[in-house]
Write an enzyme that holds these catalytic residues in place. Sequence first.
Site, mmCIF file in Angstrom:
data_model
loop_
_atom_site.group_PDB
_atom_site.id
_atom_site.type_symbol
_atom_site.label_atom_id
_atom_site.label_comp_id
_atom_site.label_asym_id
_atom_site.label_seq_id
_atom_site.Cartn_x
_atom_site.Cartn_y
_atom_site.Cartn_z
ATOM 1 N N MET A 34 15.617 -21.745 -16.108
ATOM 2 C CA MET A 34 14.952 -22.842 -15.385
ATOM 3 C C MET A 34 13.909 -23.514 -16.279
ATOM 4 O O MET A 34 13.029 -24.219 -15.778
ATOM 5 C CB MET A 34 14.300 -22.311 -14.105
ATOM 6 N N GLY A 35 13.980 -23.276 -17.591
ATOM 7 C CA GLY A 35 13.031 -23.906 -18.507
ATOM 8 C C GLY A 35 11.688 -23.195 -18.501
ATOM 9 O O GLY A 35 11.586 -22.042 -18.070
ATOM 10 N N HIS A 38 9.927 -19.007 -22.811
ATOM 11 C CA HIS A 38 9.025 -18.101 -23.529
ATOM 12 C C HIS A 38 9.903 -17.146 -24.332
ATOM 13 O O HIS A 38 11.146 -17.264 -24.329
ATOM 14 C CB HIS A 38 8.112 -17.363 -22.543
ATOM 15 N N HIS A 41 13.113 -15.615 -22.749
ATOM 16 C CA HIS A 41 14.311 -16.465 -22.753
ATOM 17 C C HIS A 41 14.931 -16.491 -24.157
ATOM 18 O O HIS A 41 16.156 -16.428 -24.315
ATOM 19 C CB HIS A 41 13.955 -17.908 -22.380
ATOM 20 N N HIS A 152 16.952 -8.375 -17.903
ATOM 21 C CA HIS A 152 16.674 -7.209 -17.068
ATOM 22 C C HIS A 152 15.445 -7.454 -16.192
ATOM 23 O O HIS A 152 15.286 -6.864 -15.126
ATOM 24 C CB HIS A 152 16.421 -6.005 -17.987
ATOM 25 N N LYS A 153 14.584 -8.352 -16.657
ATOM 26 C CA LYS A 153 13.368 -8.701 -15.915
ATOM 27 C C LYS A 153 13.700 -9.054 -14.458
ATOM 28 O O LYS A 153 12.977 -8.687 -13.545
ATOM 29 C CB LYS A 153 12.704 -9.876 -16.638
ATOM 30 N N ARG A 191 6.078 -17.779 -14.665
ATOM 31 C CA ARG A 191 5.029 -17.845 -13.631
ATOM 32 C C ARG A 191 3.713 -17.257 -14.111
ATOM 33 O O ARG A 191 2.694 -17.439 -13.442
ATOM 34 C CB ARG A 191 5.500 -17.151 -12.353
HETATM 35 P P1 AMP Z 1 14.350 -18.121 -15.418
HETATM 36 O O1 AMP Z 1 14.094 -19.290 -16.305
HETATM 37 O O2 AMP Z 1 13.109 -17.484 -14.887
HETATM 38 O O3 AMP Z 1 15.393 -18.415 -14.369
HETATM 39 O O4 AMP Z 1 14.995 -17.018 -16.359
HETATM 40 C C1 AMP Z 1 16.157 -17.280 -17.094
HETATM 41 C C2 AMP Z 1 16.671 -16.000 -17.674
HETATM 42 O O5 AMP Z 1 15.691 -15.422 -18.519
HETATM 43 C C3 AMP Z 1 16.970 -14.957 -16.584
HETATM 44 O O6 AMP Z 1 18.177 -14.280 -16.927
HETATM 45 C C4 AMP Z 1 15.778 -14.046 -16.672
HETATM 46 O O7 AMP Z 1 16.040 -12.731 -16.242
HETATM 47 C C5 AMP Z 1 15.492 -14.083 -18.162
HETATM 48 N N1 AMP Z 1 14.119 -13.661 -18.423
HETATM 49 C C6 AMP Z 1 12.992 -14.113 -17.822
HETATM 50 N N2 AMP Z 1 11.915 -13.435 -18.276
HETATM 51 C C7 AMP Z 1 12.372 -12.533 -19.183
HETATM 52 C C8 AMP Z 1 11.761 -11.539 -20.004
HETATM 53 N N3 AMP Z 1 10.440 -11.327 -19.975
HETATM 54 N N4 AMP Z 1 12.545 -10.814 -20.811
HETATM 55 C C9 AMP Z 1 13.892 -11.015 -20.853
HETATM 56 N N5 AMP Z 1 14.536 -11.934 -20.108
HETATM 57 C C10 AMP Z 1 13.788 -12.691 -19.279
#
Ligand code: AMP
Length: 305
Positions: A34-35, A38, A41, A152-153, A191
């Site tokens: 979702m952009g 960090h 990602h 895994h987060k 977040r």
């Molecule tokens: P999001 O942008 O929050 O939808 O996350 C996109 C992808 O990044 C998802 O598969 C999350 O599980 C992964 N992700 C988010 N935070 C972490 C993290 N700290 N370590 C590894 N993967 C992450």
Amino acid sequence: MATPVQVIHNVREMQSLVLAWRRAGLRSGLVPTMGALHAGHISLIHAAREKCDRVAATIFVNPTQFGPKEDFSKYPRTLDADLAMLSEAGCDAVFVPDREAMYPSGFSTSVEPPSVSQPLEGVCRPGHFRGVVTVVLKLFGIAPTDASFFGHKDYQQARVIQAMASDLNVPMEVHICPTVREPDGLAMSSRNRYLSPEERQRALSLWRALERCRLQLACGEHRTAELAAAMEKELISGVDAIEYAVVVDPVTLQPIELVEQQAIALIAAKIGTTRLIDNLLLSTDPRVTTTDATAKPTSGNPSQH
Ligand code: AMP
């Protein structure tokens, strides 16, 4: 200087690119996001690059997975910085659709999420996983790569997507990659930028609770109720509300009484108005490696320990 990532807004163009990779005999990987990117990602981009010849990411803040009182409108949007990070990490293409491209007028299908979606996040965020599996299945259709990479987060989300892909015979591998943490243990999350410095300190109690759980297990405490109570004790000092702090079966996410081989500890808690989640795979076998990685500069691979 890194080659700039190819930015694609159009569904057909994205499909054509991935299908051209396939015709050329190149193995490709997908990293949906979702952009507000960090190092967590970016670790997924690195994992994809290790297993694939071409890597595509997606950036879409999907409205249908947010509840009416959740943070859709204030979710951080940092496209320029995201593109720079993707280019630096060697991502080949990124799909950045607008809402109309994903949900044109007349769109009416949704995917019923699998049973692993029902507990925990399924209870706290009704409708969330319906939005997630529907958008992810669409992204799999738009970018039909050989493999996809999730963190895994968001463990329950990753299990939900694995179950959906398996149940619906999606011809794509679904990999779950280690959680990347700040040096002090806080799991990286888009977040986290909502947290004030004081809240950021208190947020560490999630990691401390998970560590305490792991330690108690290592000391011979196998009863999940006791392990959960130990996590709550740690959390109470730091967070404003605990939504759940449990030790459950790592495949089904259903309750278990004892940790016999593997289990997963999962936490959701609120610090001020920010909702954070974290988890840790637990094993009675000390040789089983953890699923965590410590953050490294975005150009390097995270070390896994
Ligand atoms: P999001 O942008 O929050 O939808 O996350 C996109 C992808 O990044 C998802 O598969 C999350 O599980 C992964 N992700 C988010 N935070 C972490 C993290 N700290 N370590 C590894 N993967 C992450």
